[in-house]
Write a protein that holds these residues in place. Structure first.
Motif, PDB file in Angstrom:
ATOM      1  N   GLU A  18     -45.977  10.424  52.988  1.00 43.33           N
ATOM      2  CA  GLU A  18     -45.687  10.599  54.422  1.00 43.33           C
ATOM      3  C   GLU A  18     -46.096  12.001  54.848  1.00 43.33           C
ATOM      4  N   HIS A  19     -46.550  12.141  56.075  1.00 43.88           N
ATOM      5  CA  HIS A  19     -46.775  13.491  56.649  1.00 43.88           C
ATOM      6  C   HIS A  19     -47.507  14.392  55.652  1.00 43.88           C
ATOM      7  N   ASP A  33     -48.347  10.909  61.010  1.00 48.98           N
ATOM      8  CA  ASP A  33     -47.272   9.939  60.760  1.00 48.98           C
ATOM      9  C   ASP A  33     -47.760   8.542  61.122  1.00 48.98           C
ATOM     10  N   ASP A  34     -48.354   7.707  60.251  1.00 55.41           N
ATOM     11  CA  ASP A  34     -48.606   8.142  58.891  1.00 55.41           C
ATOM     12  C   ASP A  34     -50.013   7.704  58.495  1.00 55.41           C
ATOM     13  N   HIS A  55     -46.818   4.023  55.011  1.00 57.13           N
ATOM     14  CA  HIS A  55     -46.782   3.091  56.146  1.00 57.13           C
ATOM     15  C   HIS A  55     -47.955   3.377  57.071  1.00 57.13           C
ATOM     16  N   GLU A 102     -42.620   0.430  59.384  1.00 55.48           N
ATOM     17  CA  GLU A 102     -41.680   1.481  58.971  1.00 55.48           C
ATOM     18  C   GLU A 102     -40.930   2.000  60.188  1.00 55.48           C
ATOM     19  N   GLU A 103     -41.669   2.127  61.285  1.00 58.80           N
ATOM     20  CA  GLU A 103     -41.074   2.675  62.517  1.00 58.80           C
ATOM     21  C   GLU A 103     -40.130   1.675  63.197  1.00 58.80           C
TER      22      GLU A 103
HETATM   23 ZN   LIG Z   1     -43.599   8.083  58.930  1.00 56.94          ZN
END
Ligand SMILES: [Zn+2]
Length: 356
Positions: free
Chosen positions: A215-216, A153-154, A132, A187-188
């Motif tokens: 992610e991350h 993120d991200d 994302h 996504e958030e």
């Molecule tokens: Zn994320």
């Protein structure tokens, strides 16, 4: 952790009717190895520093900053030689989304690029790689800095996605299966982009055989302790995709495995779950679940551990090469207690759309 050999035999016995069973191998061709080495720290640093710059205002969904990020990603997909996968001659697909705390709506879009496979039959099957690219935007508060840059993120996963697309796009000998690279919005805001994608896919979802979500990927200072030379797979052991990630990690000297608690706990916490709910074997890879600047204005690009980041991306890209180059179709593990709902979803998907 299950023994890989036993996993292989069980999967073969169960799925022999559906797919030829070749043992997974994360060994690559010299050209593929050379492509992996094109993924560099500086390439990742360039993408993250742009995507997480203040001028993009935290890439909220929907926002002008998010749209600028989308143009950047599309430009990188063109550089990689990907075909537009959003619709006719466009990398973008999306919808009108309400702004936070307002009735006003604006367009938000996924960025979708396709790399066609070379095999006459397997090129009609698809592997999705996603991340994302949105984050939390700007939020008024007492702090002087109110931009949530979302570097780890991200922007990190998005940078990894771009570098993997460029590495794969550089190959003269294309892999057998087709790869779909997608950067998700929202996504958030509740995984809006991945939910939109599975409802409006550029291919029949039933021919989508696996999904890897990133992610991350850049931080190693997980609040539980340092995570150098290590990445985690959510839903580890649920499907053969996690076996392939572990195998590729082993081959890369970068451990891709299970976290005792978080691998299960975070399985539903990112965009892979939109695909899992459709029945597609899908997992998220990260190098830290929660890190000190998580969802704070201080998630800045300078904080990432780039030497480790590049190792992580190369290891995941090796897994991707393995999946796209193999005749074997990864499956949910039939003996795993947590996979029943996803296996049922897969059956519903197969029943809905007849195979060709
Ligand atoms: Zn994320």
């Amino acid at each position: 952790m299950r023994a890989p050999k036993a996993t292989f035999l069980v999967a073969c016995a169960f799925f022999a009717a559906f797919a030829p069973c070749q043992e997974w191998s994360a060994k690559l061709s010299p050209e593929q190895e050379a492509a992996l080495s094109q993924i560099t720290e500086n390439g990742l640093r360039a993408h993250v520093s742009f995507l997480a710059a203040d001028i993009l205002e935290g890439r909220g969904t929907p926002s002008r900053g998010l749209d600028i990020a989308a143009e950047y990603i599309a430009a990188q997909f063109r550089r990689a030689g990907l075909e537009p996968g959003g619709g006719t001659n466009t990398f973008f697909q999306g919808e009108q989304v309400k702004k936070r705390g307002s009735e006003e709506r604006a367009h938000a879009k996924n960025v979708v690029g396709i790399l066609r496979g070379s095999d006459p039959i397997l090129s009609e099957t698809y592997i999705v790689v996603g991340a994302h690219y949105d984050h939390l935007g700007v939020r008024e508060g007492p702090e002087a800095d109110n931009i949530f840059n979302g570097a780890n993120d991200d922007a990190s996963g998005t940078a990894a996605l771009i570098e993997m697309a460029i590495a794969m796009g550089s190959l003269k000998q294309r892999p057998k299966r087709t790869v779909v690279f997608v950067a998700f919005y929202g996504e958030e805001r509740g995984m809006l982009g991945s939910r939109f994608f599975v409802a409006n896919p550029p291919m029949p979802l039933q021919r989508c055989v696996a999904m890897i979500n990133l992610e991350h990927m850049g931080r190693t200072d997980d609040v539980e302790g340092a995570t150098d030379d290590r990445g985690y797979v959510t839903g580890f052991g649920y499907s053969e995709v996690s076996d392939v990630l572990a195998l590729a990690g082993k081959e890369s000297g970068f451990d891709l495995g299970s976290h005792a608690r978080n691998s299960d706990a975070f399985f539903g916490a990112s965009d892979n779950i939109s695909f899992a709910m459709q029945g597609i074997p899908s997992h998220t890879v990260c190098t830290a679940f929660i890190f000190p600047d998580y969802h704070k204005v201080s998630d800045h690009w300078e904080q990432l551990n780039y030497p480790n980041f590049v190792k992580a991306v190369r290891a995941v890209c090796r897994a991707l090469f393995t999946l796209v180059g193999s005749d074997r179709t990864p499956r949910w593990m039939p003996d795993h207690p947590r996979t029943a709902r996803y296996r049922e979803a897969w059956q519903r998907l197969v029943d809905r759309i007849p195979a060709q």
